[in-house]
Design an enzyme around this catalytic site. Structure first.
Site, short mmCIF file in Angstrom:
data_model
loop_
_atom_site.label_atom_id
_atom_site.label_comp_id
_atom_site.label_asym_id
_atom_site.label_seq_id
_atom_site.Cartn_x
_atom_site.Cartn_y
_atom_site.Cartn_z
N SER A 51 -11.17 2.54 15.40
CA SER A 51 -10.31 2.60 14.23
C SER A 51 -9.41 3.83 14.32
O SER A 51 -9.78 4.85 14.92
CB SER A 51 -11.17 2.68 12.96
N CYS B 258 -4.48 2.16 3.50
CA CYS B 258 -5.57 3.11 3.20
C CYS B 258 -5.06 4.54 3.23
O CYS B 258 -4.07 4.86 3.89
CB CYS B 258 -6.70 2.92 4.20
N ASP C 45 -2.36 -2.34 10.02
CA ASP C 45 -2.77 -2.04 11.39
C ASP C 45 -2.06 -2.88 12.44
O ASP C 45 -1.59 -2.35 13.44
CB ASP C 45 -4.28 -2.25 11.53
#
Length: 602
Positions: free
Chosen positions: A492, A200, A132
């Site tokens: 997110s 992910c 991220d």
């Protein structure tokens, strides 16, 4: 993947590393103390910087990638130097005070890479990251340092049993607390959600960052989102180590790649993949470091024109592992070729158009990927849709404005149920996320409400993600299609549902969101790009009446004391730019071309 690099001889006299040796005689001795050879001292020195660490599965496997990059550098006559600055995991720190450190970590990581790259006399660099904040940090550093550079995306996890993804555990946890899910059911999902290393399995901020690195031309074609267990990822790493020496020989630096057109290409691909909303914070500041102006309105303009093609989680059906099997970024680019600037240079040393031409005529590039889909009996067009049959026709992101967000707010359009594209509801106001979560878990929020969570912006609280609140809202089949969430915080990349974030100015700066009161009527109008108060005390009011009311409230408003009086968050609260300008620690002005520092020695 790039072909075996052949490059012109490198003029060693112009290398930063060799100019240092002419004035600093201690440096050679110190390097020899690390088992460098005398021959190593004369080679081009390449920084191999990674986000390796034990914070999460996205970096834990990087040792092999570091080794392969270093092997590639050695094979073509360079000397690699391994440096590490790791990142924290948004998933680990969610719903805790640790999330306030997430966004600022991007700028701190970028600064450390800058220190490593320019403090020591490196001639080029290869940066390895996949998550991220580490990917945008590395892209920032590449633009800032302007040394020949290649980015190596860290790859993605394999999909989990029953296609469970770790982000689903938030709503499952809430269901468990309410007695709607058993302990065994929750633990089963926890045990299997992350079966391998890698980012992910959904198109969140980590996956989006890898895609953007490739779309900008800073990563080798096809290298974004390689499933981590595949040896293909190792081969991309070695190829990057070789390729960076070619870039050094040809003096192809990032600023020749990171043009205005390259950023527009990246936003086109961002729209097509339904990418994370956090790109709105990262891309403008990366562009700023490259001397290019990119704004949130560029996202709105381009996203209006580009359909969402990627049918991938969280909004879509398939894990991003399958996105790579379907051809990944090159497949999306080929589908949208007429919308891209094909003359942009890339780290292959060729233009984007030349790269796509080679891929299109390759005997193996697509076939070796699509073969995996045959194993699963899934058609490629199910995962990367053709333009005639897009996954989302209305585009990815919209920028909203109005009397709540005069400088902008964002919403992920295709993740919002159609019935919520136009909505008016009473405000339920919360001064922080925990109180809102408590109300959601206890079912105190009713259909039609508009949750307002404020004082979560960059200066107020480091701009944490409102992930838990958004996850509970989006997982509720009733609230997801009847209830909205508005915040000056962020979300997110896996966000779903009617969630509006990045409201600017933020509450701490006296933005109008600070003046919202319980039962004010708030309008969300996506087609007209509007977010506004349209009523007071549950009753509709004219625009002039609302303006007058907000003016009265402002005379009674005073800034709240800062949450952070010490440490890095104290500094961030003083100097951070607004969300509409990237929420950057170093946000004052556009970097001028040629700002690379010089010294007496080099």
């Amino acid at each position: 993947m790039a072909t075996e690099p052949t490059h012109a001889p490198i003029d060693r006299k112009r290398l930063r590393s060799q100019r240092l040796r002419e004035v600093n005689f201690q440096g050679d001795a110190l390097r020899l103390g690390m088992n460098w050879t005398e021959d190593d001292l004369r080679k081009p020195q390449v920084l191999v910087e990674s986000a390796y660490g034990m914070g999460h599965p996205g970096t834990f496997h990087f040792r092999d990638l570091i080794e392969e990059v270093s092997n590639g550098v050695f094979e073509v006559g360079g000397k690699p130097a391994d440096f590490v600055v790791s990142d924290i995991c948004d998933g680990v720190v969610q719903a805790t005070d640790g999330m306030s450190y997430s966004l600022i970590s991007r700028d701190i990581m970028a600064a450390m890479v800058e220190i490593h790259a320019l403090g020591h006399p490196h001639d080029a660099m290869v940066l390895i990251s996949g998550n991220d904040k580490s990917v945008p940090a590395h892209l920032l550093a590449i633009a800032r340092c302007d040394l020949p550079a290649v980015h190596v995306p860290g790859g993605t996890q394999l999909n989990a049993p029953d296609y469970v993804t770790s982000n689903k555990l938030w709503s499952m946890g809430a269901a468990f607390k309410r007695g709607e899910l058993t302990q065994d059911e929750l633990e089963l999902a926890q045990r299997g959600a992350c079966p391998t290393c890698g980012a992910c399995q959904f198109m969140g901020s980590a996956a989006t960052g890898q895609v953007l690195a490739e779309a900008l031309g800073l990563a080798l074609p096809g290298s974004a989102l390689v499933p981590q267990p595949l040896t293909k990822l190792l081969r991309y790493a070695r190829a990057a180590g070789k390729q960076v020496l070619r870039l050094l020989a040809e003096e192809l630096t990032p600023r020749r790649i990171l043009t205005r057109e390259a950023f527009e290409n990246a936003i086109v691909i961002h729209a097509a993949i339904g990418g994370s909303t956090n790109a709105l914070l990262h891309v403008p500041v990366i562009a700023q470091e490259a001397g290019v102006k990119v704004t949130i309105d560029d996202f709105d303009r381009i996203h209006r024109q580009v359909p969402v093609l990627a049918n991938v989680k969280s909004t879509g059906r398939y894990p991003v592992e399958y996105f790579w099997y379907a051809g990944g970024v090159p497949a999306v680019m080929l589908e949208l070729r007429d919308m891209l600037h094909l003359d942009c240079l890339t780290v292959t040393g060729k233009t984007l158009g030349e790269n796509l031409e080679e891929i299109e005529h390759s005997k193996f590039f697509m076939r070796e990927r699509l073969g995996y889909l045959k194993n699963f009996r899934i058609d490629r067009d199910e995962i990367i849709r053709p333009r005639r049959d897009p996954f989302g026709a209305d585009g990815g992101i919209a920028i909203l404005r109005g009397n709540i967000a005069p400088d902008g707010a964002m919403v992920k359009i295709f993740a919002v149920p159609k019935e919520m594209h136009v909505h008016i509801g009473p405000a339920r106001v919360f001064e922080d996320e925990p109180d809102a979560i408590d109300a959601l878990v206890k079912r105190k929020i009713i259909p039609g409400d508009v949750l307002v969570i404020r004082y979560e912006g960059p200066r107020a609280h480091g701009m944490p993600e409102m992930y838990f609140a958004a996850a509970i809202l989006s997982s509720d089949p009733v609230l997801n299609s009847t209830t909205a969430l508005v915040t000056d915080g962020r979300y997110s990349g896996a966000m779903q549902g009617p969630c509006i974030g990045h409201v600017t100015p933020e509450a701490l700066d006296g933005g109008p969101i600070a003046l919202v009161e319980e039962n004010d009527l708030i309008e969300l109008n996506v087609p007209e790009r509007r977010l506004a108060i349209v009523g007071i005390g549950g009753q509709p009011r004219s625009e002039d009446e609302v303006t007058e009311t907000l003016g009265r409230r402002r005379t009674q408003w005073s800034p709240r004391p800062s949450r952070h009086s010490r440490g890095i968050l104290s500094l961030y609260s003083q100097v951070a730019s607004s969300a509409s300008h990237g929420a950057a620690l170093f946000g004052n002005g556009v970097a001028a071309p040629g700002h690379l520092p010089t010294s007496r020695a080099y």
